[in-house]
Design a protein around this motif. Structure first.
Motif, PDB file in Angstrom:
ATOM      1  N   LYS B 203      50.070  68.875   5.114  1.00  0.00           N
ATOM      2  CA  LYS B 203      50.806  67.598   5.123  1.00  0.00           C
ATOM      3  C   LYS B 203      49.978  66.499   5.776  1.00  0.00           C
ATOM      4  N   TRP B 204      49.368  66.836   6.920  1.00  0.00           N
ATOM      5  CA  TRP B 204      48.583  65.857   7.659  1.00  0.00           C
ATOM      6  C   TRP B 204      47.375  65.390   6.860  1.00  0.00           C
ATOM      7  N   GLN B 205      46.712  66.379   6.214  1.00  0.00           N
ATOM      8  CA  GLN B 205      45.534  66.012   5.421  1.00  0.00           C
ATOM      9  C   GLN B 205      45.905  65.071   4.282  1.00  0.00           C
ATOM     10  N   SER B 206      47.037  65.344   3.640  1.00  0.00           N
ATOM     11  CA  SER B 206      47.389  64.477   2.523  1.00  0.00           C
ATOM     12  C   SER B 206      47.755  63.079   3.017  1.00  0.00           C
ATOM     13  N   PHE B 207      48.312  63.018   4.215  1.00  0.00           N
ATOM     14  CA  PHE B 207      48.606  61.693   4.763  1.00  0.00           C
ATOM     15  C   PHE B 207      47.311  60.968   5.124  1.00  0.00           C
ATOM     16  N   ARG B 208      46.443  61.724   5.801  1.00  0.00           N
ATOM     17  CA  ARG B 208      45.214  61.119   6.321  1.00  0.00           C
ATOM     18  C   ARG B 208      44.279  60.680   5.188  1.00  0.00           C
ATOM     19  N   HIS B 209      44.184  61.511   4.141  1.00  0.00           N
ATOM     20  CA  HIS B 209      43.168  61.240   3.125  1.00  0.00           C
ATOM     21  C   HIS B 209      43.715  60.653   1.830  1.00  0.00           C
ATOM     22  N   ILE B 210      45.033  60.740   1.612  1.00  0.00           N
ATOM     23  CA  ILE B 210      45.572  60.136   0.395  1.00  0.00           C
ATOM     24  C   ILE B 210      46.403  58.901   0.734  1.00  0.00           C
ATOM     25  N   THR B 211      47.450  59.109   1.560  1.00  0.00           N
ATOM     26  CA  THR B 211      48.357  57.998   1.848  1.00  0.00           C
ATOM     27  C   THR B 211      47.640  56.864   2.573  1.00  0.00           C
ATOM     28  N   PHE B 212      46.992  57.227   3.664  1.00  0.00           N
ATOM     29  CA  PHE B 212      46.476  56.194   4.555  1.00  0.00           C
ATOM     30  C   PHE B 212      45.474  55.256   3.870  1.00  0.00           C
ATOM     31  N   PRO B 213      44.473  55.766   3.164  1.00  0.00           N
ATOM     32  CA  PRO B 213      43.544  54.842   2.507  1.00  0.00           C
ATOM     33  C   PRO B 213      44.240  53.972   1.469  1.00  0.00           C
ATOM     34  N   LEU B 214      45.258  54.529   0.811  1.00  0.00           N
ATOM     35  CA  LEU B 214      45.894  53.769  -0.253  1.00  0.00           C
ATOM     36  C   LEU B 214      46.853  52.701   0.246  1.00  0.00           C
ATOM     37  N   ILE B 215      47.335  52.874   1.489  1.00  0.00           N
ATOM     38  CA  ILE B 215      48.186  51.796   2.003  1.00  0.00           C
ATOM     39  C   ILE B 215      47.387  50.894   2.936  1.00  0.00           C
ATOM     40  N   ALA B 216      46.065  51.014   2.898  1.00  0.00           N
ATOM     41  CA  ALA B 216      45.244  50.195   3.787  1.00  0.00           C
ATOM     42  C   ALA B 216      45.489  48.704   3.585  1.00  0.00           C
ATOM     43  N   SER B 217      45.805  48.306   2.339  1.00  0.00           N
ATOM     44  CA  SER B 217      46.024  46.869   2.143  1.00  0.00           C
ATOM     45  C   SER B 217      47.319  46.426   2.810  1.00  0.00           C
ATOM     46  N   SER B 218      48.368  47.275   2.774  1.00  0.00           N
ATOM     47  CA  SER B 218      49.584  46.919   3.525  1.00  0.00           C
ATOM     48  C   SER B 218      49.272  46.860   5.003  1.00  0.00           C
ATOM     49  N   PHE B 219      48.386  47.749   5.416  1.00  0.00           N
ATOM     50  CA  PHE B 219      48.001  47.791   6.817  1.00  0.00           C
ATOM     51  C   PHE B 219      47.350  46.476   7.216  1.00  0.00           C
ATOM     52  N   THR B 220      46.443  46.004   6.380  1.00  0.00           N
ATOM     53  CA  THR B 220      45.771  44.730   6.672  1.00  0.00           C
ATOM     54  C   THR B 220      46.794  43.605   6.786  1.00  0.00           C
ATOM     55  N   VAL B 221      47.683  43.543   5.813  1.00  0.00           N
ATOM     56  CA  VAL B 221      48.691  42.479   5.830  1.00  0.00           C
ATOM     57  C   VAL B 221      49.513  42.540   7.105  1.00  0.00           C
ATOM     58  N   ASN B 222      49.963  43.757   7.442  1.00  0.00           N
ATOM     59  CA  ASN B 222      50.794  43.909   8.631  1.00  0.00           C
ATOM     60  C   ASN B 222      50.059  43.530   9.903  1.00  0.00           C
ATOM     61  N   MET B 223      48.815  43.980  10.008  1.00  0.00           N
ATOM     62  CA  MET B 223      48.041  43.650  11.207  1.00  0.00           C
ATOM     63  C   MET B 223      47.905  42.139  11.339  1.00  0.00           C
ATOM     64  N   LEU B 224      47.546  41.484  10.246  1.00  0.00           N
ATOM     65  CA  LEU B 224      47.365  40.031  10.301  1.00  0.00           C
ATOM     66  C   LEU B 224      48.659  39.334  10.674  1.00  0.00           C
ATOM     67  N   LEU B 225      49.747  39.754  10.023  1.00  0.00           N
ATOM     68  CA  LEU B 225      51.028  39.111  10.323  1.00  0.00           C
ATOM     69  C   LEU B 225      51.393  39.304  11.786  1.00  0.00           C
TER      70      LEU B 225
END
Lengths: 449, 297
Positions: B203-225
């Motif tokens: 579960k952790w690997q799929s989050f770390r290597h699939i989910t996380f990179p793919l939501i990186a753009s939401s991450f950027t938006v959230n960090m900036l906001l």
């Protein structure tokens, strides 16, 4: 990436516009804005919200309109303090007001012994020709000449009408509690501490104060400052700190802080720093505390909170000299200015003339609960006649009215106060002396370059 | 060849663009540039009063005058506020977004609940927490006393008030970040997880290597906001402590000096320029860092 940077610069620029819009901000809240009806000339009055005074004002305005049908009064009120200050600035600079109230009489004008002191708003307005000169107006003579001199005169010209005085340095006390425990109003500091001890011994909290708003803590301090600083000559002490003859950490100034610390540490209600000003009267009115540190203007609020409550008001006895203690320290309250460049200056003067008629003024001052600034006015107020008048012989202005601050002075001296909230346990200073030393340091740091 | 026609018609689109451009210049860019100019003058909030250039005097006053100790503290407070709010708010929001994204029963309900504080607005939120944190009769103090035998002054405490403000700020805007994460999570293609599952990821690997990179753009938006939002927050401070008890930030100082201080506009302008530069630096650094991590599969 490179393309993004301009976008970021622009979006960041939005935050800058906050400051920029201050220069032409127009905060016109309240109930104004109604269209002038027919051919009538509108007199625009700006004031803050204060139920009892507003009601009296509306009554006076109606009477004014009845007597002079050619005028229509547009009476606008905003929230008090900062909101009002904001509206005031916007309206006077936009020439969109004829009469405006100020929170106090003219004060804090720089003197020759205050190099670099800030020029207060009202003085800048007068210097810029925004305020009408009232010196030649007949109605000025209806007011007590001394009060006009002290609170309405600048450069030997009259610019303002102070509409009443209030006492700030007293404590409201619950007569029932005092009577039940055989206590009487103290006249010296020792008696005062004894009284507080007696109350504590009986399980009654001696003093309530609204610490959360911070400024109410200044009120008892005003009494201490007026009677202790400069041996009872506050003005001398204030000039002294500018000239370097007295200091914020000299014996007298430390004594002021020390005495307030004694009260805060031992006799004030637990958690007083969490009580906000609006709820303080009810704490007193419901008998949770025997005394309340508050200004005389709050008497009507206390009476409303508990109509059956019998209460009095006495000056905080700052020293061991009972005669010296027996007078209030206070300030001038609502003060009217007429705008020179307003849409209807002539109407403004007419209104002030009408307001100055003793019968109209009496209505107003009764509702406001102020100490009158016209002679021979009967307020028919038991509170003023019995509780305030006996102590009005040597009415002095409070420290915050007299103290001219240096620009950019530190927070422990800001807003013309000495900020006892910074004392332990709430604040970081264990002793009065520590706070006093920091204050003196901040005072020196703010010396003009 | 001539998509917009010939002659005068060619200029119509430009003219139409001119209107929003002018609006932008007059209402946003102009005042911003004026603020920078004001910061070098002694301009007053009185029409017709003389304006003189005073060089860097206003900046000197910000950093080296009698009360600059407090200004430095405002700057420190702003940085603390920004870091804590950004990290905690996004951390919690991501955690909750992932939970809700598990197709829980009633996920719409949870989404609404977590988003509600944003809808309530600052005034209502500070009223709610003002009552919760009432030192005399508030429920939180009762809880403290029952659990630890200790009472707090909350918004009237010199040491704790700022922490409580940070808490309220996070509580309020967490739902906003959560919603952005959630939309990011829902755009992650399911077949990637299936492929991962076949390859035997945990579960952790799929989050770390699939989910996380793919939501990186939401991450950027959230960090900036959150960075921009936190650095320019003053409303919640105004509504809870009004800047008392060591809770001032730069944005609050700008507000206070502009609307409640003296009639001088130079100092608040200088303050807001300093604040703007700080935000700019942090945002540029953050964008550079986070852009690197964004991927598309």
């Amino acid at each position: 990436m490179i393309k993004r940077i301009p976008a970021l610069v622009l979006s960041g620029a939005l935050t800058l516009s906050l400051a920029a819009c201050g220069s032409n901000n127009t905060a016109t809240e309240g109930n104004g804005g109604s269209k002038p009806s027919g051919e009538k000339k509108v007199v625009k009055i700006l004031h803050w919200k204060q139920g009892n005074v507003n009601a009296a004002m509306e009554e006076i305005n109606k009477a004014f309109e009845a007597k002079y049908p050619e005028y229509k009064v547009e009476y606008t009120t905003t929230g008090p303090d900062d909101e009002y200050k904001q509206a005031q600035r916007a309206r006077i600079t936009a020439n969109d007001v004829d009469i405006l109230a100020d929170l106090s009489g003219m004060r804090l004008s720089p003197k020759d012994w205050t190099p670099g002191a800030k020029v207060p708003d009202w003085q800048q307005w007068i210097d810029s020709g925004l305020i009408a000169d009232l010196s030649d107006q007949e109605f000025v003579k209806k007011w007590n000449a001394n009060d006009i001199e002290k609170a309405g005169t600048y450069n030997d010209k009259v610019y303002a009408i102070p509409t009443g005085k209030v006492a700030m340095s007293g404590l409201f006390y619950n007569k029932q509690i005092f009577e039940d425990n055989g206590l009487k109003v103290p006249t010296t500091w020792t008696e005062f501490l004894k009284l507080c001890e007696d109350l504590k011994a009986k399980g009654i909290t001696p003093i309530g104060v609204a610490g959360k708003d911070v400024w109410p803590l200044k009120l008892p301090v005003f009494a201490l400052q007026a009677k202790i600083l400069g041996g009872g000559d506050q003005q001398k002490w204030i000039e002294g700190v500018w000239k370097g003859e007295t200091a914020f950490n000299d014996a007298e100034a430390v004594e002021v802080l020390e005495k307030m610390k004694t009260l805060q540490d031992n006799y004030m209600i637990d958690g007083f720093m969490g009580i906000d000003y609006a709820s303080a009267p009810s704490i007193f009115a419901t008998g949770k505390v025997a005394m309340l540190a508050d200004g005389s203007w709050d008497a009507p609020t206390i009476a409303t909170a508990n109509p059956d409550l019998k209460f009095g008001y006495f000056p905080v006895p700052a020293t061991e000299d009972a005669a010296k203690n027996a007078s209030f320290v206070g300030k001038y309250d609502v003060t009217w200015y007429a705008a020179e460049k307003g849409p209807n200056k002539e109407g403004a003067l007419k209104w002030l003339e009408f307001f100055s008629e003793p019968e109209n003024y009496t209505k107003y001052v009764k509702a406001a609960g102020f100490i009158p600034t016209q002679d021979n006015i009967s307020t028919e107020s038991e509170f003023i006649d019995n509780e305030l008048t006996p102590y009005l012989g040597d009415f002095e202005l409070a420290y915050e009215i007299m103290m001219i601050n240096r620009q950019n002075v530190g927070e422990h001296l800001a807003a013309e106060g000495v900020h006892t909230e910074y004392l332990a346990p709430g604040g970081e200073f264990k002793t009065a002396k520590e706070l006093a030393d920091v204050q003196q340091k901040e005072w020196e740091a703010a010396a003009p370059k | 060849m001539y998509p917009f026609g010939k002659g005068f018609n060619r200029y119509v689109p430009l003219l139409l663009l001119l209107i929003p451009f002018l609006l932008y210049v007059i209402f946003y860019f102009g005042p911003s540039v004026l603020t920078v100019i004001y910061s070098f003058t002694d301009v007053k909030n009185i029409p017709g009063s003389p304006v003189n250039f005073v060089g860097l005097d206003n900046y000197y006053d910000v950093f080296f005058s009698g009360n600059s100790g407090e200004r430095w503290r405002s700057i420190t407070n702003t940085l603390i506020f920004m870091v804590v709010v950004t990290v905690v708010q996004n951390g919690v929001a991501l955690f909750i977004a992932v939970l809700i994204n598990q197709r829980l029963r009633g996920d719409n309900f949870y989404r609404a609940v977590f988003f509600m504080p944003v809808v309530l607005g600052v005034a209502v939120v500070s009223l709610i927490w003002g009552m919760m944190f009432d030192p005399l009769s508030g429920p939180v103090n009762m809880l403290y006393e029952w659990l630890f035998g200790y009472k707090d002054m909350f918004f009237a405490s010199f040491t704790h008030a700022f922490g409580y403000i940070i808490f309220v700020q996070i509580w309020m805007y967490m739902g906003y970040s959560m919603l952005i994460f959630l939309s990011g999570l829902q755009s992650v293609p399911k077949d990637l997880y299936e492929a991962g599952y076949i390859d035997g990821t945990t579960k952790w690997q799929s989050f770390r290597h699939i989910t996380f990179p793919l939501i990186a753009s939401s991450f950027t938006v959230n960090m900036l906001l959150s960075i921009i939002g936190a650095m320019s927050t003053f409303d919640i401070i105004l509504a809870t402590t009004d800047g008392r008890f060591n809770t001032r930030t730069m944005a609050y100082d700008v507000y206070k000096e502009t609307f409640r201080g003296s009639l001088e506009m130079g100092l608040p302008s200088a303050l807001s320029v300093v604040q703007f530069l700080m935000i700019l630096v942090f945002v540029i650094v953050a964008v550079k860092q986070m852009r690197k991590r964004e991927v598309e599969y």
